[in-house]
Design a protein around this motif. Structure first.
Motif, PDB file in Angstrom:
ATOM      1  N   SER A 123      -2.100  -5.181  -2.183  1.00 44.77           N
ATOM      2  CA  SER A 123      -2.703  -3.926  -1.731  1.00 44.77           C
ATOM      3  C   SER A 123      -4.061  -3.830  -2.388  1.00 44.77           C
ATOM      4  O   SER A 123      -4.307  -4.485  -3.396  1.00 44.77           O
ATOM      5  CB  SER A 123      -1.837  -2.723  -2.117  1.00 44.77           C
ATOM      6  OG  SER A 123      -1.716  -2.641  -3.516  1.00 44.77           O
ATOM      7  N   SER A 141       0.824  -1.220   0.000  1.00 41.38           N
ATOM      8  CA  SER A 141       0.000   0.000   0.000  1.00 41.38           C
ATOM      9  C   SER A 141       0.855   1.265   0.000  1.00 41.38           C
ATOM     10  O   SER A 141       0.453   2.293  -0.543  1.00 41.38           O
ATOM     11  CB  SER A 141      -0.951  -0.006   1.203  1.00 41.38           C
ATOM     12  OG  SER A 141      -0.250  -0.233   2.409  1.00 41.38           O
ATOM     13  N   SER A 149      -7.330  -1.188  -3.749  1.00 41.86           N
ATOM     14  CA  SER A 149      -7.716   0.171  -4.093  1.00 41.86           C
ATOM     15  C   SER A 149      -9.190   0.255  -3.749  1.00 41.86           C
ATOM     16  O   SER A 149     -10.019  -0.307  -4.468  1.00 41.86           O
ATOM     17  CB  SER A 149      -7.459   0.437  -5.572  1.00 41.86           C
ATOM     18  OG  SER A 149      -7.891   1.738  -5.884  1.00 41.86           O
ATOM     19  N   LEU A 205      -2.348  -8.656   3.104  1.00 43.10           N
ATOM     20  CA  LEU A 205      -2.375  -7.289   3.642  1.00 43.10           C
ATOM     21  C   LEU A 205      -1.874  -7.289   5.085  1.00 43.10           C
ATOM     22  O   LEU A 205      -2.157  -8.210   5.854  1.00 43.10           O
ATOM     23  CB  LEU A 205      -3.783  -6.699   3.553  1.00 43.10           C
ATOM     24  CG  LEU A 205      -4.407  -6.619   2.146  1.00 43.10           C
ATOM     25  CD1 LEU A 205      -5.664  -5.749   2.168  1.00 43.10           C
ATOM     26  CD2 LEU A 205      -3.426  -6.077   1.103  1.00 43.10           C
TER      27      LEU A 205
END
Lengths: 99, 393
Positions: B326, B126, B328, B359
């Motif tokens: 990551s 991220s 969005s 994550l």
């Protein structure tokens, strides 16, 4: 405004690579009101020359010679400080045909 | 001190990069410590303190200042570097854009870590994905060797006269940065010769030719300067293979935009960034022994995005699974979006799906990779669907 170049013809990164380039920056086209100078009322006191923030008052040997419209932004300080009301601010639209 | 011959040493990814920086010996390093980047700065600071390098080390008070000092040094004509992670990178954000748009060839190793919040120190992408449109070239590496190699290679890429863009060399936090692996080091003099001397374009310290950096740039020229940045990124497509070839000559190690792994006859392909590629390679080998035609496309360079290679390697496959570390929020995951968009003009588009995993440092196991491949092979895979690997429902 100085002639505008294309993206292939300018230094990278927005870097200005020569000194004094502000000289080429025409700030006169920002002007909404134009100072118009009446020689018959002027006493060459140079108040306008002292106060002008853009060095747009032209003088030679302490004699007022006029206004440099290439740089004058039309702020009106010269008209405001003139003790003889020799400078009058007029709308640019009055001069539209002159360019 | 390194010997003058190439040697294999067991080091962490952070040490590997610190040694690359020692050999590059930049004029200036300005950095602020942040987990898990800290050991890079720590090892490098020791090289400075011990007099091993002549680098001017600036221990600044924040990452915003670190990148600002690096920008100032690079504008002055110095070869300048820094390193960061996660929230440190986010704090740099403003100046990250300025480094790229001012066209300063800075190289920055980044150790990927999840952005807060909630606060987390472990790996995901991220942090660097938030900088994908900043104008920096971005590499993602699979292991410490690649972190070392690409840090050295990036100096030449960044400073190339047709590029002049900064480069981020991204390595997965802890997994690479703190994991010990054998790394083959090049001799110091070979690296010194490879990186050569920086040839600054408009150095501020050249007082015979005064210049202005960072002037106001309005509607009359800002657009033209952005167009130049776009062109510089396009030039990377031509310059990177040249620099990679020169690096191959000194190291015997080949780098490209992507690395195809067992793709020749692969029907089901996975696409990934970073250390996960090692796990996927292992799984591909394992599944191939079981007769499954699976393969991997590793993405080394994420910016500029290698659209041609994506089309070349993925067109005509039965299915493609894209792994993203990551998300969005409210849109497709970054790597998936880029791969999908690259395949729009492809003559024979594969069935394509997105898998978000890992994550905040959640591990990815061989079973997770198998699960994704099994979905492809069994025909269960739903096209354009977003799956989550290793998440509890």
């Amino acid at each position: 405004m100085a002639e505008q170049k294309g993206w292939k013809d300018i230094p990278i990164g927005g870097t200005i690579v020569e000194a004094g380039s502000a000289r080429e920056y025409k700030t006169g086209d920002w002007r909404v009101l134009r100072p118009v100078y009446d020689r018959s009322k002027c006493i060459d006191c140079m108040m306008c020359w002292f106060y002008c923030p853009d060095l747009a008052i032209i003088q030679e040997d302490a004699v007022m010679k006029g206004i440099d419209y290439y740089y004058c932004k039309g702020c009106g300080i010269c008209a405001s400080v003139c003790p003889k009301s020799a400078i009058e601010m007029k709308p640019e639209t009055d001069f539209a045909e002159e360019g | 001190m390194m010997e003058k011959v190439a040697q294999m040493i067991a080091v962490t990814g952070a040490q590997a990069v610190a040694h690359a920086m020692r050999q590059i010996e930049p004029d200036v390093v300005a950095a602020y410590p942040i987990t898990p980047q800290t050991p890079i700065v720590e090892y490098f600071a020791k090289f400075v303190a011990d007099g091993v390098v002549k680098t001017e080390m600036i221990p600044v008070e924040s990452e915003h200042s670190a990148m600002s000092a690096v920008v100032g040094a690079a504008a002055a004509g110095a070869r300048a570097m820094t390193a960061t992670s996660a929230n440190g990178l986010a704090l740099m954000h403003e100046i990250v854009y300025i480094a790229a748009s001012t066209r300063l060839p800075v190289v920055m190793p980044v150790v990927n870590r999840a952005l807060s919040g909630p606060i987390n120190i472990h790996c995901d992408h991220s942090d660097t994905m938030a900088e994908r449109d900043s104008g920096w070239i971005q590499f993602y590496v699979e292991d410490a060797q690649e972190a070392y190699d690409l840090t050295i290679l990036s100096v030449r890429l960044a400073e190339h006269e047709h590029v002049r863009l900064p480069v981020m060399v991204n390595q997965d936090g802890f997994i690479i940065s703190h994991g010990v692996e054998p790394v083959s080091f090049l001799p110091d003099d070979v690296v010194k010769k490879f990186v050569g001397e920086l040839k600054p374009i408009y150095p501020l310290l050249d007082t015979e030719h005064p210049v202005t950096y960072g002037p106001l740039d309005l509607y009359d020229y800002y657009f033209e300067h952005k167009r130049q940045q776009i062109e510089a990124m396009k030039n990377v497509e031509k310059v990177f293979p040249e620099v990679a070839q020169e690096f191959f000559k000194i190291s015997g190690r080949k780098y490209s935009f992507v690395e195809p792994y067992k793709l020749d006859d692969a029907e089901h392909v996975m696409v990934a960034l970073g250390s996960t590629n090692g796990t996927v390679k292992y799984t591909v080998d394992k599944m191939r022994e079981e007769g499954c035609k699976v393969g991997l496309l590793k993405i080394w360079m994420f910016r500029p995005f290698p659209k041609d290679e994506i089309q070349r390697y993925l067109t005509g496959r039965k299915s493609v699974v894209v792994l993203d570390r990551s998300a969005s929020f409210g849109a497709e995951a970054p790597l998936y979006e880029a791969v999908k968009s690259s395949l729009y003009e492809s003559a024979s588009r594969p069935l394509l799906s997105s898998f978000i995993y890992g994550l905040g440092g959640r591990g990815i196991a061989i079973e997770d990779v198998e699960e994704a491949f099994e979905k492809s092979i069994s025909g269960e895979l739903v096209t354009d669907y977003e799956y989550y690997l290793g998440l509890r429902e």
